[in-house]
Design a protein around this motif. Structure first.
Motif, mmCIF file in Angstrom:
data_model
loop_
_atom_site.group_PDB
_atom_site.id
_atom_site.type_symbol
_atom_site.label_atom_id
_atom_site.label_comp_id
_atom_site.label_asym_id
_atom_site.label_seq_id
_atom_site.Cartn_x
_atom_site.Cartn_y
_atom_site.Cartn_z
ATOM 1 N N ILE A 1 -97.281 -7.695 54.047
ATOM 2 C CA ILE A 1 -98.082 -7.120 55.346
ATOM 3 C C ILE A 1 -97.259 -5.804 55.545
ATOM 4 C CG2 ILE A 1 -98.395 -7.301 57.732
ATOM 5 C CD1 ILE A 1 -99.373 -9.842 57.397
ATOM 6 N N LEU A 2 -95.800 -5.920 55.631
ATOM 7 C CA LEU A 2 -95.050 -4.599 55.998
ATOM 8 C C LEU A 2 -95.483 -3.476 54.693
ATOM 9 C CD1 LEU A 2 -91.612 -6.166 56.743
ATOM 10 C CD2 LEU A 2 -93.029 -4.711 58.230
ATOM 11 N N SER A 3 -95.463 -3.921 53.430
ATOM 12 C CA SER A 3 -95.597 -2.933 52.274
ATOM 13 C C SER A 3 -97.202 -2.517 52.518
ATOM 14 C CB SER A 3 -95.593 -3.742 51.219
ATOM 15 O OG SER A 3 -94.096 -4.163 50.812
ATOM 16 N N ALA A 4 -98.119 -3.303 53.013
ATOM 17 C CA ALA A 4 -99.310 -2.841 53.089
ATOM 18 C C ALA A 4 -99.590 -1.970 54.386
ATOM 19 C CB ALA A 4 -100.581 -3.925 53.168
ATOM 20 N N LEU A 5 -99.030 -2.188 55.543
ATOM 21 C CA LEU A 5 -98.952 -1.240 56.561
ATOM 22 C C LEU A 5 -98.445 0.098 56.413
ATOM 23 C CD1 LEU A 5 -98.241 -3.784 59.390
ATOM 24 C CD2 LEU A 5 -100.426 -2.617 59.104
ATOM 25 N N ALA A 6 -96.993 -0.004 55.599
ATOM 26 C CA ALA A 6 -96.491 1.318 55.498
ATOM 27 C C ALA A 6 -97.242 2.064 54.220
ATOM 28 C CB ALA A 6 -95.223 0.751 54.797
ATOM 29 N N ALA A 7 -98.120 1.468 53.603
ATOM 30 C CA ALA A 7 -98.712 2.136 52.547
ATOM 31 C C ALA A 7 -99.954 2.958 52.974
ATOM 32 C CB ALA A 7 -99.204 1.340 51.360
ATOM 33 N N THR A 8 -100.393 2.663 54.247
ATOM 34 C CA THR A 8 -101.519 3.331 54.601
ATOM 35 C C THR A 8 -100.943 4.832 55.261
ATOM 36 O OG1 THR A 8 -101.230 2.537 57.035
ATOM 37 C CG2 THR A 8 -102.456 1.268 55.628
ATOM 38 N N GLU A 9 -99.881 4.838 55.611
ATOM 39 C CA GLU A 9 -99.343 6.041 56.242
ATOM 40 C C GLU A 9 -100.068 6.608 57.643
ATOM 41 O OE1 GLU A 9 -98.896 9.049 53.071
ATOM 42 O OE2 GLU A 9 -97.334 7.984 52.186
ATOM 43 N N LYS A 10 -100.633 5.463 57.869
ATOM 44 C CA LYS A 10 -101.587 6.010 59.271
ATOM 45 C C LYS A 10 -100.920 5.136 60.268
ATOM 46 C CE LYS A 10 -105.941 5.678 56.939
ATOM 47 N NZ LYS A 10 -107.507 4.939 56.596
ATOM 48 N N ILE A 11 -99.919 4.538 60.421
ATOM 49 C CA ILE A 11 -99.262 3.937 61.677
ATOM 50 C C ILE A 11 -97.861 3.531 61.295
ATOM 51 C CG2 ILE A 11 -99.714 1.467 60.597
ATOM 52 C CD1 ILE A 11 -100.666 0.426 63.422
ATOM 53 N N PRO B 1 -89.599 -2.315 53.330
ATOM 54 C CA PRO B 1 -90.021 -1.503 52.455
ATOM 55 C C PRO B 1 -89.692 0.065 53.133
ATOM 56 C CG PRO B 1 -91.824 -2.728 52.935
ATOM 57 C CD PRO B 1 -90.671 -3.183 53.855
ATOM 58 N N PRO B 2 -89.670 1.189 52.175
ATOM 59 C CA PRO B 2 -89.543 2.306 52.580
ATOM 60 C C PRO B 2 -90.384 2.828 53.704
ATOM 61 C CG PRO B 2 -89.495 2.441 50.368
ATOM 62 C CD PRO B 2 -89.850 0.979 50.592
ATOM 63 N N GLY B 3 -89.942 3.443 54.842
ATOM 64 C CA GLY B 3 -90.917 4.151 55.813
ATOM 65 C C GLY B 3 -90.732 2.881 56.996
ATOM 66 N N VAL B 4 -90.267 1.890 56.843
ATOM 67 C CA VAL B 4 -90.159 0.649 57.811
ATOM 68 C C VAL B 4 -88.786 0.529 58.550
ATOM 69 C CG1 VAL B 4 -90.556 -1.719 58.527
ATOM 70 C CG2 VAL B 4 -92.015 -0.585 56.745
ATOM 71 N N LEU B 5 -88.478 0.665 59.775
ATOM 72 C CA LEU B 5 -87.144 0.640 60.309
ATOM 73 C C LEU B 5 -87.282 -0.592 60.704
ATOM 74 C CD1 LEU B 5 -84.880 2.390 61.668
ATOM 75 C CD2 LEU B 5 -86.311 2.278 64.051
ATOM 76 N N VAL B 6 -85.927 -1.244 60.414
ATOM 77 C CA VAL B 6 -85.440 -2.647 60.937
ATOM 78 C C VAL B 6 -84.816 -2.478 62.045
ATOM 79 C CG1 VAL B 6 -84.299 -4.870 59.992
ATOM 80 C CG2 VAL B 6 -85.576 -3.262 58.353
ATOM 81 N N VAL B 7 -85.228 -3.434 63.101
ATOM 82 C CA VAL B 7 -84.687 -3.150 64.163
ATOM 83 C C VAL B 7 -83.845 -4.724 64.495
ATOM 84 C CG1 VAL B 7 -84.814 -2.681 66.679
ATOM 85 C CG2 VAL B 7 -86.152 -1.382 65.142
ATOM 86 N N PRO B 8 -82.686 -4.672 64.543
ATOM 87 C CA PRO B 8 -82.248 -6.304 65.132
ATOM 88 C C PRO B 8 -82.087 -6.595 66.711
ATOM 89 C CG PRO B 8 -80.550 -4.826 63.813
ATOM 90 C CD PRO B 8 -81.707 -4.056 64.245
#
Length: 280
Positions: free
Chosen positions: A19-29, A44-51
């Motif tokens: 799901i993370l990869s699919a969301l990031a790939a849209t570049e819409k959100i 994935p690239p473009g997704v920020l990890v927040v502990p």
């Protein structure tokens, strides 16, 4: 057109990663991944990890506010389902617009078995908070079919007659659907809805034919995950493996409550079949 601009994903297992990869790939959100402190999870690239500590309502709420989160999407496994209560409380404080709880399996509404009861309690909690939610029923993950059916040495092992239909959806299709609807489908079609997906539909006897396998019938399983598999296949024998299953009325639903009825929200998409996923 969806008005959601930011989503926080909680849980990065097999489904969460897709799901993370699919969301990031849209570049819409905008996408962030919440992780437990000390976790080595990557994104994935473009997704920020927040502990953040999921049980710290104020801390989680601050993260949601800082990143202007519109949607919280959880893919937490069985052991983490209860943690969603504090996530929901944090979402309320941060004025999150939509909460997608961890369902992604067979229908849970109306069930009283412990694993399903916990998910219904989260749905009830979200309703009590006034947070719109979307519950997504996917049936079995298609890739997990050999494990669920104990497929080995040309044989599957089941409980019961094996004639009841079961819904299956691939991980890629689930992830793609989630990304599509959150970035494209009007909000009114998502809020306080149950979405029922189905990539393919087959009974255990159908599965045996597809895999050219013999069928062994048992009353219960032994070994690793025996209790889980015994409970799951016992439920499936009643018909509850269909994403259209109506547990209170013990029947398959129709119309908007039918298995696969939400597939139409992703027009033109080809849903993978069991044969395609397993190269049969």
């Amino acid at each position: 057109m969806s008005s959601y601009k930011s989503v926080a994903v909680v849980g990065a297992g097999r489904l969460g990663t897709h799901i993370l990869s699919a969301l990031a790939a849209t570049e819409k959100i905008s996408v962030i991944l919440l992780s437990r402190p000390g976790s080595s999870k990557t994104a994935p690239p473009g997704v920020l990890v927040v502990p953040v500590d999921y049980t710290d309502i104020n801390a989680v709420s601050s993260v949601f506010k800082e990143h202007k989160v519109d949607v919280v999407l959880s893919t937490l496994g069985h052991e983490g389902v209860g943690m969603q209560k504090s996530l929901a409380d944090a979402a309320k404080l941060a004025a999150v617009k939509l909460f997608v709880p961890s369902e992604f399996g067979s229908p849970t509404h109306g069930h009283t078995v412990e694993a399903y009861k916990a998910k219904n309690e989260i749905a009830a909690h979200l309703k009590s908070l006034g947070i719109p939610s979307t519950r997504i029923y996917t049936g079995c993950f298609m890739e997990f079919l050999p494990f669920i059916a104990s497929y080995a040495d040309g044989k599957i092992t089941i409980i019961g007659k094996g004639d009841a239909p079961i819904s299956y959806t691939s991980l890629a299709d689930i992830a793609g659907f989630v990304a599509y609807v959150l970035t494209t489908v009007p909000v009114a079609q998502l809020e306080n809805r149950i979405l029922r997906l189905e990539g393919d539909r087959a009974s255990w006897n159908d599965v045996a034919k597809l895999f050219k396998a013999s069928v062994e019938r048992v009353e219960s399983f032994t070994g690793k995950d025996a209790e889980m598999r015994t409970g799951l296949l016992t439920l499936f024998e009643t018909g509850a493996g269909s994403t259209g299953w109506d547990e209170p009325n013990k029947r398959d639903g129709s119309g908007s409550e039918a298995a696969g009825s939400a597939n139409s929200l992703w027009p033109g998409h080809h849903w993978q079949t069991i044969k395609e996923v397993h190269s049969l």
